[in-house]
Design a protein around this motif. Structure first.
Motif, PDB file in Angstrom:
ATOM      1  N   LEU A 307      35.701  42.755  31.974  1.00 34.79           N
ATOM      2  CA  LEU A 307      37.148  42.631  32.141  1.00 34.79           C
ATOM      3  C   LEU A 307      37.837  42.567  30.785  1.00 34.79           C
ATOM      4  CD1 LEU A 307      39.567  42.319  34.040  1.00 34.79           C
ATOM      5  CD2 LEU A 307      39.213  39.842  33.950  1.00 34.79           C
ATOM      6  N   LEU A 450      38.579  40.325  38.355  1.00 35.84           N
ATOM      7  CA  LEU A 450      37.409  40.968  38.964  1.00 35.84           C
ATOM      8  C   LEU A 450      36.771  39.970  39.915  1.00 35.84           C
ATOM      9  CD1 LEU A 450      34.641  43.088  37.272  1.00 35.84           C
ATOM     10  CD2 LEU A 450      34.018  41.210  38.795  1.00 35.84           C
ATOM     11  N   THR A 738      32.981  44.842  45.227  1.00 36.32           N
ATOM     12  CA  THR A 738      33.619  44.408  43.980  1.00 36.32           C
ATOM     13  C   THR A 738      35.012  45.019  43.864  1.00 36.32           C
ATOM     14  OG1 THR A 738      31.471  44.237  42.886  1.00 36.32           O
ATOM     15  CG2 THR A 738      33.416  44.335  41.466  1.00 36.32           C
ATOM     16  N   VAL A 740      38.581  45.204  41.352  1.00 33.46           N
ATOM     17  CA  VAL A 740      39.168  44.990  40.022  1.00 33.46           C
ATOM     18  C   VAL A 740      40.659  45.308  40.095  1.00 33.46           C
ATOM     19  CG1 VAL A 740      39.198  45.735  37.609  1.00 33.46           C
ATOM     20  CG2 VAL A 740      37.007  45.555  38.840  1.00 33.46           C
ATOM     21  N   ALA A 760      41.276  50.275  35.970  1.00 32.58           N
ATOM     22  CA  ALA A 760      40.418  49.374  36.745  1.00 32.58           C
ATOM     23  C   ALA A 760      39.008  49.930  36.938  1.00 32.58           C
ATOM     24  CB  ALA A 760      41.064  49.087  38.105  1.00 32.58           C
ATOM     25  N   TRP A 764      35.111  48.270  36.603  1.00 33.11           N
ATOM     26  CA  TRP A 764      34.228  48.210  37.766  1.00 33.11           C
ATOM     27  C   TRP A 764      32.878  48.832  37.446  1.00 33.11           C
ATOM     28  CZ3 TRP A 764      31.663  51.526  41.078  1.00 33.11           C
ATOM     29  CH2 TRP A 764      31.331  51.045  42.346  1.00 33.11           C
ATOM     30  N   TYR A 767      30.726  46.609  35.152  1.00 35.95           N
ATOM     31  CA  TYR A 767      30.153  45.487  35.884  1.00 35.95           C
ATOM     32  C   TYR A 767      29.037  45.941  36.820  1.00 35.95           C
ATOM     33  CZ  TYR A 767      29.432  41.964  39.430  1.00 35.95           C
ATOM     34  OH  TYR A 767      28.836  41.080  40.295  1.00 35.95           O
TER      35      TYR A 767
END
Length: 841
Positions: A307, A450, A738, A740, A760, A764, A767
């Motif tokens: 993030l 997130l 997930t 974001v 975003a 993502w 992660y």
């Protein structure tokens, strides 16, 4: 009778009289004070004030809350030589006296008579236990008598080792360290059994005056005190002369070692702290609770870093806003640069730095960074720093360092490399040191969130609520109500699939105008591209994020029907509009709420209850709370619950509080707190088809960047609101969901070219590379009643022989009707099925 005999008798009578008076006085004090003394049994029930500790699922420390650092320890865990060090310093006859050392008291009395002050209290370790646990620290005769009486009681009811253990766990040793285990950590970053003799003696010297003999605050006095204790240990035969010589010549090695978090998860830690205080009040900070969360260490650390990196990347794309401060060159010469740099705060990995020189010839600037000192900032780390004007406009690209910084600028930098020996310089007597390098940076103004959930249980695997918790405690993951934009569309399409629509249903992607008496002008929704595609299948409309198709779809499905379906999915509708703009995600929802709703789709349509706390243990290690077991159920929920109830549930796990430990304080009203039911909220066939449509968002739609993960099991949806005020990516496979979000706290345009796919989605991806690493593909099992039918992509009907066709998924009863014999006589060869790139399975 001789004069000598008479004198002797007189002294004898005086002695007896004095003794009687002393006995009567002592008895009077005892009878007066005894009723107010607490029972010794309370010592065994007293809870040592131990801080609240929060751990990740893999038991890595996330945070510690509480004013007192303490780690209770048993006497068996403490080396004998450490016990002897404390005895040498405080009470050498501890194992010989009965709780009161008469010699020590007499010595204190002589000091009082000779100096008028009590210079040493003559307290034994047992008396100190009585004082520390039950009494005040006032230096009065009444308190001393109470101390003596309590010490006698303690010695009668507890053995010596238990008394010593209580003492070593209670004593204050400076720097918020209570007890020897905490002190060993604070001063030496070691467990007690790894301390050297010199370090043991240093800790033993602290109880007398933790501030005066503190090795950090007063190293000279601390050294004198340590060496005196070592001398006493030698006199008492605890150590040899050689051990004494070695220890007394040992240097001071104490340093301040705060308990370091092993996972960067401040927002998660605050959520856990708030929940613990809600449950246990202020006792949560002192009663030694240990909380294990659902987050996994590596995933959480990755979420935090991904993030921040994404927000920094956005911020740098829009230019450099200039220095955070400016100092005159003369000020740099007159004052300590390190002191000047310390006036500015560090923000996570960003360090404040002062530019001390700029060289266009050498293409670099020299800076003095807080905590690092002198460092080199190469021009290559400044090339991004176009002058910021607006989110849509920046100045020209800089050509040299002086275009960006000047001497005296206070800036933020990121460490690029630590100072190191030059590996190529092996021949010189003094090898060169590679200078520390830093990169120009700045604190982003944009924010984000997130959230990653286990789709089948709702357990939070990772959560980041903003760039820096120290800068802003506002948790955007759970508190920010934002417009979801096109990430809302899957729920509209799911409603359509449950109301007779199919992925092959054709809608016209063409301009549309709505007249509204409440508006001064007509509403003309547009696609983000500004282009129109004409007749479009719903599958294509979703992966291409066609706004105009979504508006027409909502009009046909019905606003009320859609809102009711949202309620069925347990998506809050209080902030959803009751008009066609709902199709474009104009309502308000928090990132957590969107992540929960996406998890419902990911797991096949079952309810999800996000939760953070997996387990709570008290200071004795007993489990006082365990997260309920998750059960997925169709129509047999009662039978499953009955089956689970047959299994024995430890009484200690029963939660008397009906409020479940969830991330948003959601209330669970079920009586059985050992089970969390997850009922079906959506038709599994509709969800399966929607999975396939959202996988196409990755394969050929707005989420194509996610193909970098090299996985075939992921699906998702980008989202961008009007003027790019909110950007999203919500993606999942069958196991992990997930979400974001990126935007400004005060909604404002993010600038041209900023969409969910560019702000975003990269976060993502960063992660999910870690979250899905080594995980096998996870796809929703295909339910019964689903068929593959080859259709004409232009009409959505079954393809005739010889027509170019693609395969589409349908519920069995909603498949296009079979071709008649007349339709099948169209002749030609079926070449459409050979185009595998367009087939949908």
């Amino acid at each position: 009778m001789s004069h000598l005999l008479r004198t002797s008798r007189l002294f004898a009578w005086l002695f007896l009289t004095g003794l009687s008076v002393a006995v009567i006085t002592a008895s009077g004090f005892y009878l007066y004070l005894r009723p107010g003394l607490p029972p010794v049994e309370q010592l065994l029930d007293i809870k040592l004030q131990t801080p609240l500790r929060v751990y990740s699922k893999d038991h890595r420390l996330i945070a510690e809350f509480g004013e007192k650092r303490r780690a209770p320890i048993t006497i068996e865990q403490i080396p004998t030589i450490q016990l002897q060090a404390f005895m040498a310093a405080e009470d050498a006859r501890f194992y010989e006296h009965f709780g009161v050392d008469i010699k020590g008291l007499m010595r204190a009395a002589v000091q009082l008579v000779s100096t008028g002050e009590i210079q040493s209290g003559g307290s034994t370790i047992t008396m100190q236990v009585a004082k520390n646990y039950f009494l005040s620290r006032d230096r009065t005769f009444i308190r001393k008598f109470n101390e003596i009486l309590l010490a006698l009681q303690i010695e009668r009811e507890l053995d010596k080792n238990r008394i010593f253990e209580l003492y070593l766990n209670k004593i204050y040793l400076g720097n918020r360290a209570y007890g020897i285990a905490a002190a060993a950590q604070v001063y030496y970053d070691k467990p007690v059994n790894e301390l050297t003799l010199a370090q043991m003696a240093m800790l033993a010297g602290l109880p007398k005056a933790p501030s005066a003999y503190n090795p950090l605050a007063n190293p000279e006095r601390a050294l004198i005190r340590r060496n005196w204790i070592l001398g006493r240990m030698q006199e008492l035969g605890y150590i040899t002369a050689d051990a004494y010589d070695l220890a007394v010549n040992a240097p001071l090695t104490a340093s301040y070692n705060a308990t370091e978090a092993e996972v960067d998860a401040d927002y998660v830690a605050e959520m856990a702290r708030a929940e613990m205080v809600r449950r246990f009040g202020e006792d949560a900070y002192t009663d030694g609770y240990s909380v294990t969360l659902t987050v996994e260490g590596d995933k959480q650390q990755t979420a935090t870093e991904a993030l921040r990196a994404g927000l920094e990347a956005y911020d740098q794309r829009h230019g450099y806003r200039g220095p955070i401060g400016q100092l005159e060159p003369s000020e740099l010469q007159e004052r300590d640069v390190a002191e000047l740099a310390s006036n500015y705060p560090r923000v996570e990995s960003l360090l404040p730095a002062i530019v001390t020189s700029v060289s266009d010839e050498e293409q670099q600037a020299l800076v003095h960074a807080r905590g690092i000192g002198q460092a080199v900032m190469p021009f290559e780390t400044m090339t991004w720093a176009k002058r910021y004007k607006t989110e849509d406009l920046a100045g020209p690209e800089p050509k040299k360092p002086s275009d960006v910084v000047a001497v005296g600028d206070v800036i933020y930098v990121k460490l690029q490399n630590p100072a190191m020996i030059d590996p190529e310089d092996t021949g010189s007597e003094e090898p060169r040191i590679t200078p520390v390098k830093v990169a120009l940076s700045q604190v982003p103004r944009v924010e984000g969130a997130l959230i990653s959930l286990k789709a089948d249980t709702g357990a939070i695997e990772a959560l980041a609520g903003g760039y820096s918790f120290n800068q802003s405690k506002y948790n955007r993951a759970t508190q920010a109500d934002r417009q979801p934009g096109s990430t809302f569309k899957p729920f509209l399409y799911l409603t359509a699939l449950e109301n007779g629509m199919t992925p092959a249903t054709i809608y016209n992607d063409a301009p549309i105008v709505f007249e509204d008496s409440e508006l001064e002008t007509a509403w003309r929704p547009e696609n983000s591209s500004g282009r129109f595609g004409g007749p479009t299948r719903l599958r294509e409309a979703l992966y291409s994020s066609k706004n105009l198709v979504s508006v027409r779809l909502l009009r046909d499905v019905g606003i009320r029907t859609t809102l009711e379906n949202l309620e069925q999915l347990r998506i809050p509708v209080d902030n959803m509009p009751d008009n066609l703009s709902l199709a474009l995600g104009s309502g308000l929802i928090t990132p957590m709420q969107l992540a929960r709703a996406q998890a419902v789709i990911a797991n096949g349509g079952f309810d999800v209850e996000p939760y953070l706390i997996e387990e709570i243990r008290d200071m004795n290690g007993e489990v006082v709370y365990q997260a309920p077991k998750t059960i997925l159920c169709e129509d047999n929920c009662d039978d499953l619950v009955a089956k689970e109830e047959l299994e024995e549930t430890p009484e200690s796990l029963t939660d008397a509080n009906p409020k479940d430990l969830t991330s948003e304080g959601l209330t669970d009203t079920r009586d059985d707190q050992s089970i969390r039911l997850m009922k079906r909220l959506a038709d599994e066939r509709s969800v399966y088809i929607l999975h396939s449509m959202m996988q196409d968002v990755i394969r050929r739609g707005t989420g194509r960047r996610a193909q970098a993960l090299g996985r075939s099991d992921i699906a998702g949806k980008t989202g961008t609101t009007n003027e790019q005020r909110d950007t999203w990516f919500a993606g999942f496979n069958h196991k992990v969901a997930t979400t974001v979000w990126v935007g400004f706290d005060q909604p404002a345009p993010l600038g041209r070219g900023e969409y969910g796919a560019s702000t975003a989605l990269p976060i993502w991806i960063d992660y999910m590379q870690v979250a899905l690493k080594d995980a096998p593909p996870a796809v929703m099992p295909r339910p019964n009643g689903i068929v593959n039918v080859r259709i004409n992509p232009e009409t959505g009907e079954r393809a005739r022989p010889g027509e170019e066709g693609i395969f589409e998924l349908f519920k069995e009863e909603e498949a296009p009707p079979a071709l008649t014999a007349e339709d099948s006589n169209g002749g030609g060869s079926d070449n459409g099925g050979s185009d595998l790139s367009r087939q949908l399975f």
